[in-house]
Design a protein around this motif. Structure first.
Motif, PDB file in Angstrom:
ATOM      1  N   SER A 167      -6.986   7.227  -2.679  1.00  0.00           N
ATOM      2  CA  SER A 167      -7.325   6.212  -3.671  1.00  0.00           C
ATOM      3  C   SER A 167      -7.734   4.864  -3.070  1.00  0.00           C
ATOM      4  CB  SER A 167      -6.146   6.002  -4.621  1.00  0.00           C
ATOM      5  OG  SER A 167      -5.025   5.559  -3.890  1.00  0.00           O
ATOM      6  N   ASP A 168      -7.479   4.636  -1.818  1.00  0.00           N
ATOM      7  CA  ASP A 168      -7.816   3.337  -1.244  1.00  0.00           C
ATOM      8  C   ASP A 168      -9.280   3.280  -0.812  1.00  0.00           C
ATOM      9  OD1 ASP A 168      -7.619   5.013   0.890  1.00  0.00           O
ATOM     10  OD2 ASP A 168      -6.398   3.690   2.115  1.00  0.00           O
ATOM     11  N   ILE A 169      -9.693   2.114  -0.398  1.00  0.00           N
ATOM     12  CA  ILE A 169     -11.094   1.876  -0.064  1.00  0.00           C
ATOM     13  C   ILE A 169     -11.543   2.591   1.219  1.00  0.00           C
ATOM     14  CG2 ILE A 169     -10.848  -0.222   1.311  1.00  0.00           C
ATOM     15  CD1 ILE A 169     -13.125  -1.383  -0.440  1.00  0.00           C
ATOM     16  N   SER A 170     -10.600   2.905   2.114  1.00  0.00           N
ATOM     17  CA  SER A 170     -10.969   3.542   3.377  1.00  0.00           C
ATOM     18  C   SER A 170     -11.167   5.053   3.250  1.00  0.00           C
ATOM     19  CB  SER A 170      -9.902   3.261   4.438  1.00  0.00           C
ATOM     20  OG  SER A 170      -8.701   3.902   4.075  1.00  0.00           O
ATOM     21  N   LYS A 171     -10.812   5.618   2.106  1.00  0.00           N
ATOM     22  CA  LYS A 171     -10.926   7.056   1.841  1.00  0.00           C
ATOM     23  C   LYS A 171     -10.183   7.877   2.895  1.00  0.00           C
ATOM     24  CE  LYS A 171     -15.381   6.611  -0.442  1.00  0.00           C
ATOM     25  NZ  LYS A 171     -16.776   6.987  -0.427  1.00  0.00           N
ATOM     26  N   SER A 172      -9.039   7.369   3.290  1.00  0.00           N
ATOM     27  CA  SER A 172      -8.198   8.084   4.239  1.00  0.00           C
ATOM     28  C   SER A 172      -6.749   8.022   3.756  1.00  0.00           C
ATOM     29  CB  SER A 172      -8.318   7.474   5.635  1.00  0.00           C
ATOM     30  OG  SER A 172      -7.822   6.155   5.635  1.00  0.00           O
ATOM     31  N   ALA A 173      -5.965   8.960   4.222  1.00  0.00           N
ATOM     32  CA  ALA A 173      -4.548   8.998   3.855  1.00  0.00           C
ATOM     33  C   ALA A 173      -3.752   9.508   5.046  1.00  0.00           C
ATOM     34  CB  ALA A 173      -4.338   9.899   2.654  1.00  0.00           C
ATOM     35  N   ILE A 174      -2.568   8.964   5.212  1.00  0.00           N
ATOM     36  CA  ILE A 174      -1.719   9.394   6.319  1.00  0.00           C
ATOM     37  C   ILE A 174      -0.355   9.793   5.760  1.00  0.00           C
ATOM     38  CG2 ILE A 174      -0.913   7.067   6.850  1.00  0.00           C
ATOM     39  CD1 ILE A 174      -1.021   7.990   9.842  1.00  0.00           C
ATOM     40  N   ASN A 175       0.167  10.852   6.302  1.00  0.00           N
ATOM     41  CA  ASN A 175       1.488  11.356   5.931  1.00  0.00           C
ATOM     42  C   ASN A 175       2.331  11.373   7.202  1.00  0.00           C
ATOM     43  OD1 ASN A 175       3.604  12.490   4.610  1.00  0.00           O
ATOM     44  ND2 ASN A 175       2.544  14.353   4.004  1.00  0.00           N
ATOM     45  N   ILE A 176       3.408  10.608   7.225  1.00  0.00           N
ATOM     46  CA  ILE A 176       4.190  10.432   8.446  1.00  0.00           C
ATOM     47  C   ILE A 176       5.547  11.105   8.320  1.00  0.00           C
ATOM     48  CG2 ILE A 176       5.334   8.725   9.902  1.00  0.00           C
ATOM     49  CD1 ILE A 176       3.053   6.859   9.362  1.00  0.00           C
ATOM     50  N   ALA A 177       5.948  11.785   9.367  1.00  0.00           N
ATOM     51  CA  ALA A 177       7.282  12.371   9.456  1.00  0.00           C
ATOM     52  C   ALA A 177       8.036  11.630  10.549  1.00  0.00           C
ATOM     53  CB  ALA A 177       7.193  13.856   9.779  1.00  0.00           C
TER      54      ALA A 177
END
Length: 104
Positions: free
Chosen positions: A60-70
Protein backbone atom coordinates in the motif's frame (compact mmCIF):
# COMPACT_ATOMS: atom_id res chain seq x y z
CA UNK A 1 50.03 -30.24 29.24
CA UNK A 2 49.34 -27.06 31.20
CA UNK A 3 47.61 -25.52 28.18
CA UNK A 4 45.35 -28.56 27.90
CA UNK A 5 44.38 -28.31 31.57
CA UNK A 6 43.69 -24.57 31.28
CA UNK A 7 41.63 -25.08 28.13
CA UNK A 8 39.50 -27.80 29.75
CA UNK A 9 38.98 -25.55 32.80
CA UNK A 10 37.79 -22.68 30.59
CA UNK A 11 35.32 -24.91 28.78
CA UNK A 12 33.92 -26.37 31.96
CA UNK A 13 33.47 -22.96 33.61
CA UNK A 14 31.64 -21.29 30.73
CA UNK A 15 27.88 -21.05 31.19
CA UNK A 16 27.37 -20.42 27.47
CA UNK A 17 28.92 -23.77 26.57
CA UNK A 18 26.47 -25.56 28.89
CA UNK A 19 23.32 -24.08 27.31
CA UNK A 20 21.82 -25.82 24.32
CA UNK A 21 19.28 -23.06 23.63
CA UNK A 22 18.11 -19.72 24.96
CA UNK A 23 14.51 -18.93 24.06
CA UNK A 24 13.76 -15.28 24.84
CA UNK A 25 11.62 -14.37 27.81
CA UNK A 26 9.70 -11.53 26.13
CA UNK A 27 8.22 -10.43 29.47
CA UNK A 28 11.70 -9.59 30.76
CA UNK A 29 13.56 -6.37 29.97
CA UNK A 30 15.64 -6.33 26.79
CA UNK A 31 19.34 -5.54 27.17
CA UNK A 32 21.99 -5.07 24.44
CA UNK A 33 22.80 -8.80 24.56
CA UNK A 34 19.16 -9.76 23.97
CA UNK A 35 16.44 -10.94 26.32
CA UNK A 36 16.93 -13.13 29.36
CA UNK A 37 16.48 -16.84 28.73
CA UNK A 38 13.24 -18.56 29.64
CA UNK A 39 13.34 -21.21 32.31
CA UNK A 40 13.59 -24.59 30.55
CA UNK A 41 10.18 -25.67 31.88
CA UNK A 42 8.50 -22.64 30.25
CA UNK A 43 9.96 -23.19 26.77
CA UNK A 44 7.43 -24.40 24.19
CA UNK A 45 7.74 -25.58 20.59
CA UNK A 46 6.25 -22.30 19.29
CA UNK A 47 9.37 -20.47 20.55
CA UNK A 48 11.30 -22.18 17.74
CA UNK A 49 8.67 -21.91 14.96
CA UNK A 50 7.91 -18.86 12.82
CA UNK A 51 5.60 -19.24 9.87
CA UNK A 52 5.16 -15.59 8.86
CA UNK A 53 7.76 -15.56 6.08
CA UNK A 54 5.52 -17.51 3.72
CA UNK A 55 2.97 -14.67 3.48
CA UNK A 56 3.29 -11.51 1.42
CA UNK A 57 2.45 -8.17 3.04
CA UNK A 58 0.46 -5.27 1.59
CA UNK A 59 2.02 -3.02 -1.06
CA UNK A 60 0.00 0.00 0.00
CA UNK A 61 2.89 2.43 0.34
CA UNK A 62 4.41 4.58 -2.38
CA UNK A 63 7.51 2.38 -2.83
CA UNK A 64 5.40 -0.67 -3.80
CA UNK A 65 7.50 -2.85 -1.56
CA UNK A 66 6.85 -4.73 1.66
CA UNK A 67 9.12 -6.37 4.19
CA UNK A 68 8.31 -9.10 6.67
CA UNK A 69 10.85 -9.47 9.47
CA UNK A 70 11.42 -12.39 11.82
CA UNK A 71 13.39 -11.01 14.75
CA UNK A 72 13.59 -12.20 18.34
CA UNK A 73 10.37 -10.30 19.15
CA UNK A 74 8.41 -12.62 16.82
CA UNK A 75 10.73 -15.64 16.93
CA UNK A 76 12.04 -16.12 20.52
CA UNK A 77 14.27 -19.07 19.55
CA UNK A 78 16.65 -16.63 17.83
CA UNK A 79 17.59 -15.01 21.13
CA UNK A 80 21.34 -14.59 21.71
CA UNK A 81 22.20 -16.06 18.29
CA UNK A 82 22.63 -12.71 16.56
CA UNK A 83 20.33 -13.78 13.74
CA UNK A 84 17.21 -12.44 12.10
CA UNK A 85 15.39 -13.26 8.88
CA UNK A 86 13.44 -11.16 6.43
CA UNK A 87 11.32 -11.45 3.32
CA UNK A 88 11.20 -8.55 0.89
CA UNK A 89 8.40 -8.37 -1.68
CA UNK A 90 8.50 -5.98 -4.61
CA UNK A 91 5.50 -5.18 -6.76
CA UNK A 92 5.80 -4.29 -10.45
CA UNK A 93 7.55 -0.91 -10.57
CA UNK A 94 8.52 -1.18 -6.92
CA UNK A 95 11.71 0.20 -5.43
CA UNK A 96 13.67 -0.40 -2.28
CA UNK A 97 13.93 2.87 -0.34
CA UNK A 98 17.38 3.74 0.98
CA UNK A 99 15.91 4.67 4.38
CA UNK A 100 12.43 4.13 5.66
CA UNK A 101 10.79 5.36 8.87
CA UNK A 102 8.33 2.50 8.63
CA UNK A 103 7.23 0.62 11.70
CA UNK A 104 7.17 -3.17 11.72
Amino acid sequence: MIILILFSFLLSSSHAAAKDFCAADLKARQVPGGYQCKVAEEVVVDDFVFSGLNMARNFSDISKSAINIASVDRFPGLNSLGLSMARLDLSVGGAIPMQSPCCF
